[in-house]
Motif scaffolding. Structure first.
Motif, PDB file in Angstrom:
ATOM      1  N   TYR A  93       0.852  -1.184   0.000  1.00  0.00           N
ATOM      2  CA  TYR A  93       0.000   0.000   0.000  1.00  0.00           C
ATOM      3  C   TYR A  93       0.896   1.245   0.000  1.00  0.00           C
ATOM      4  O   TYR A  93       2.052   1.212   0.417  1.00  0.00           O
ATOM      5  N   ASP A  94       0.337   2.349  -0.487  1.00  0.00           N
ATOM      6  CA  ASP A  94       1.068   3.609  -0.551  1.00  0.00           C
ATOM      7  C   ASP A  94       1.132   4.218   0.850  1.00  0.00           C
ATOM      8  O   ASP A  94       0.103   4.448   1.486  1.00  0.00           O
ATOM      9  N   ASP A  95       2.341   4.472   1.345  1.00  0.00           N
ATOM     10  CA  ASP A  95       2.517   5.023   2.688  1.00  0.00           C
ATOM     11  C   ASP A  95       3.131   6.422   2.612  1.00  0.00           C
ATOM     12  O   ASP A  95       3.995   6.775   3.399  1.00  0.00           O
ATOM     13  N   ASP A  96       2.647   7.190   1.659  1.00  0.00           N
ATOM     14  CA  ASP A  96       3.168   8.549   1.464  1.00  0.00           C
ATOM     15  C   ASP A  96       1.993   9.446   1.097  1.00  0.00           C
ATOM     16  O   ASP A  96       1.532   9.455  -0.036  1.00  0.00           O
ATOM     17  N   ARG A  97       1.481  10.219   2.075  1.00  0.00           N
ATOM     18  CA  ARG A  97       0.295  11.025   1.857  1.00  0.00           C
ATOM     19  C   ARG A  97       0.558  12.470   2.288  1.00  0.00           C
ATOM     20  O   ARG A  97       0.941  12.733   3.428  1.00  0.00           O
ATOM     21  N   ASP A  98       0.317  13.390   1.388  1.00  0.00           N
ATOM     22  CA  ASP A  98       0.419  14.800   1.746  1.00  0.00           C
ATOM     23  C   ASP A  98      -0.760  15.243   2.607  1.00  0.00           C
ATOM     24  O   ASP A  98      -0.653  16.206   3.365  1.00  0.00           O
ATOM     25  N   ASP A  99      -1.885  14.538   2.480  1.00  0.00           N
ATOM     26  CA  ASP A  99      -3.117  14.921   3.188  1.00  0.00           C
ATOM     27  C   ASP A  99      -3.371  14.026   4.402  1.00  0.00           C
ATOM     28  O   ASP A  99      -4.516  13.818   4.785  1.00  0.00           O
ATOM     29  N   TRP A 100      -2.311  13.500   5.014  1.00  0.00           N
ATOM     30  CA  TRP A 100      -2.473  12.500   6.077  1.00  0.00           C
ATOM     31  C   TRP A 100      -3.358  13.006   7.211  1.00  0.00           C
ATOM     32  O   TRP A 100      -4.217  12.281   7.711  1.00  0.00           O
ATOM     33  N   GLY A 101      -3.164  14.236   7.637  1.00  0.00           N
ATOM     34  CA  GLY A 101      -3.950  14.764   8.752  1.00  0.00           C
ATOM     35  C   GLY A 101      -5.429  14.796   8.453  1.00  0.00           C
ATOM     36  O   GLY A 101      -6.261  14.376   9.265  1.00  0.00           O
ATOM     37  N   GLU A 102      -5.808  15.286   7.279  1.00  0.00           N
ATOM     38  CA  GLU A 102      -7.219  15.328   6.896  1.00  0.00           C
ATOM     39  C   GLU A 102      -7.762  13.925   6.688  1.00  0.00           C
ATOM     40  O   GLU A 102      -8.915  13.626   7.036  1.00  0.00           O
ATOM     41  N   PHE A 103      -6.930  13.064   6.109  1.00  0.00           N
ATOM     42  CA  PHE A 103      -7.291  11.654   5.911  1.00  0.00           C
ATOM     43  C   PHE A 103      -7.709  11.023   7.242  1.00  0.00           C
ATOM     44  O   PHE A 103      -8.737  10.352   7.346  1.00  0.00           O
ATOM     45  N   MET A 104      -6.943  11.256   8.298  1.00  0.00           N
ATOM     46  CA  MET A 104      -7.260  10.685   9.603  1.00  0.00           C
ATOM     47  C   MET A 104      -8.427  11.409  10.269  1.00  0.00           C
ATOM     48  O   MET A 104      -9.283  10.780  10.911  1.00  0.00           O
ATOM     49  N   ARG A 105      -8.483  12.714  10.145  1.00  0.00           N
ATOM     50  CA  ARG A 105      -9.545  13.480  10.811  1.00  0.00           C
ATOM     51  C   ARG A 105     -10.925  13.032  10.357  1.00  0.00           C
ATOM     52  O   ARG A 105     -11.830  12.858  11.177  1.00  0.00           O
ATOM     53  N   GLU A 106     -11.086  12.814   9.049  1.00  0.00           N
ATOM     54  CA  GLU A 106     -12.389  12.387   8.526  1.00  0.00           C
ATOM     55  C   GLU A 106     -12.828  11.060   9.143  1.00  0.00           C
ATOM     56  O   GLU A 106     -13.992  10.878   9.499  1.00  0.00           O
ATOM     57  N   ARG A 107     -11.897  10.159   9.289  1.00  0.00           N
ATOM     58  CA  ARG A 107     -12.224   8.833   9.821  1.00  0.00           C
ATOM     59  C   ARG A 107     -12.460   8.876  11.335  1.00  0.00           C
ATOM     60  O   ARG A 107     -13.342   8.185  11.856  1.00  0.00           O
ATOM     61  N   LEU A 108     -11.696   9.679  12.041  1.00  0.00           N
ATOM     62  CA  LEU A 108     -11.877   9.781  13.488  1.00  0.00           C
ATOM     63  C   LEU A 108     -13.246  10.361  13.835  1.00  0.00           C
ATOM     64  O   LEU A 108     -13.872   9.950  14.819  1.00  0.00           O
ATOM     65  N   ILE A 109     -13.715  11.293  13.051  1.00  0.00           N
ATOM     66  CA  ILE A 109     -15.032  11.875  13.310  1.00  0.00           C
ATOM     67  C   ILE A 109     -16.115  10.816  13.194  1.00  0.00           C
ATOM     68  O   ILE A 109     -17.044  10.742  14.014  1.00  0.00           O
TER      69      ILE A 109
END
Length: 425
Positions: free
Chosen positions: A62-78
């Protein structure tokens, strides 16, 4: 792509998850799957997160390089916040690259929880040169009043001790609780606690003092042959006892008070007074701590015991938690594979034990299931404590993770433990 499979075969409606006793593996993007299953699950007791660490690597499954990592996690945590039970726990494994950002995101999302961080050693040995990461981090979001279950290996590292605690409460000035300020009388020869003097409250009630500031600690009130022990620190600060005058009189009768010679330099008292706190008293009364008799001073003689503290250690350095163990287990179950750095089953089991050991019927949700180690750990923990925890796992099929790793592993583990599991594509 596997659309639907069952081990063993179960009647199953695509519209709803399987029966509560059934473990479930779902293929799909968690951002899409989680809202769909939120209404199908009861409140989740444990959410375990093992998201991409954002290491910058692109050559893995899997790709482990994301510029949007913070937003990626925030959406899921909500989304996950709405699925978590009020007394539920969030546990997240993460590397050094994003540990601080993830801790901040979790704290801002789960505002009623406190975040506890654990450093976990995941590999050993020495590098050939340069710097090699040998640890990662576990972030635990814990609700108010949470008490983790004890980890056996953590308790085993503790030294047996006696449950007695110091009676003096140095944080309380003498005027705050006047009924907890009085002299304790200790026989100089036998060290027996033989009584207590009038409390500050007694003197105020009788009008012998106008205010607490006029009260003086004095040796003159001690009966002949006894020393008056006052609630005072070795630095001379006057404070309070932890028990009221009546409570200590009752404790003397029960043998729950003892005195030892003062060992701290500078303490003006000849003796230090100790007592059995409420938790230790309950363990004595229940028989968990053995009473061997009474000493010559009348205090209980208790068998040394391991502390029952269920605090989660902040540093885990066990070989069972190393990634190499995870790789070996995955190879044992499905043969050679290219999944990078699978978690050790023992690590996930210990995480689940600490946060759900007191709730053996917990619903455990892993929305970044990857190699499905969480399912393995849930089955192992259930087998160990006769629990009925239910695992719900979600993973995508990037690089063939679902078909090549998660599905064969879940099938193998389900067969090994004899448990039902539903696999949904």
């Amino acid at each position: 792509m596997v659309c639907m499979d069952h081990v063993p075969l179960l009647e199953h409606s695509p519209a709803r998850l399987a029966a509560p006793a059934t473990h479930t593996l779902i293929c799909g993007e968690n951002l899409e799957v989680l809202p769909r299953i939120a209404g199908e699950l009861p409140p989740v007791d444990v959410i375990y997160l093992d998201p991409p660490y954002n290491t910058g690597k692109r050559e893995w499954m899997y790709d482990d390089d994301r510029d949007d990592w913070g937003e990626f996690m925030r959406e899921r945590l909500i989304i996950l916040r709405g699925m978590l039970a009020d007394d539920g726990v969030v546990a997240a494994s993460i590397g050094a690259q994003q540990v601080h950002e993830l801790a901040s995101l979790i704290q801002r999302t789960f505002t009623r929880h406190r975040v506890h961080m654990v450093t976990v050693e995941v590999s050993g040995g020495k590098s050939a040169g340069g710097v090699r990461q040998v640890a990662e981090y576990l972030l635990l979001a814990l609700p108010a009043g949470f008490r983790p279950a004890p980890l056996p290996w953590a308790l085993a590292q503790s030294e047996p001790r006696q449950p007695w605690e110091g009676l003096a409460l140095s944080t309380a000035p003498k005027g705050r609780w006047p009924n907890q300020v009085y002299p304790v009388y200790v026989d100089r020869k036998t060290r027996a606690v033989v009584g207590v003097g009038d409390s500050l409250q007694d003197l105020l009630d009788r009008g012998e003092l106008e205010d607490a500031t006029a009260y003086r600690f004095s040796e003159t009130t001690a009966p002949a042959g006894s020393a008056a022990v006052w609630p005072i620190t070795r630095h001379g600060r006057e404070c309070s006892w932890r028990l009221s005058r009546d409570a200590i009189l009752a404790a003397i009768e029960r043998g729950h008070i003892k005195a030892d010679p003062t060992r701290m330099p500078g303490n003006p008292n000849q003796f230090s007074v100790k007592y059995l706190p409420a938790g230790a008293t309950k363990r004595v009364e229940s028989g968990e701590i053995d009473i061997l008799g009474r000493d010559d001073a009348g205090a209980l003689i208790l068998r040394s015991h391991l502390p029952t503290s269920a605090d989660i250690p902040t540093i885990w350095t066990r070989k069972e938690h190393h990634t190499a163990r995870g790789t070996a287990r995955l190879r044992e179950l499905i043969g050679e594979n290219t999944f990078p750095y699978p978690k050790s089953v023992a690590l996930i089991r210990d995480i689940l034990l600490a946060v759900s050991g007191n709730k053996p019927d917990a619903v455990v949700l892993d929305p970044f299931a990857g190699a499905a180690t969480t399912f393995d750990a849930v089955c192992e923990l259930n087998a160990a404590d006769n629990g009925s925890r239910r695992a719900v796992l979600v993973t995508n099929d990037d690089g063939g993770i679902f078909e090549q790793v998660a599905v064969p592993r879940v099938r193998a583990v389900a067969a090994q433990f004899g448990v039902p599991v539903s696999i949904r594509g």
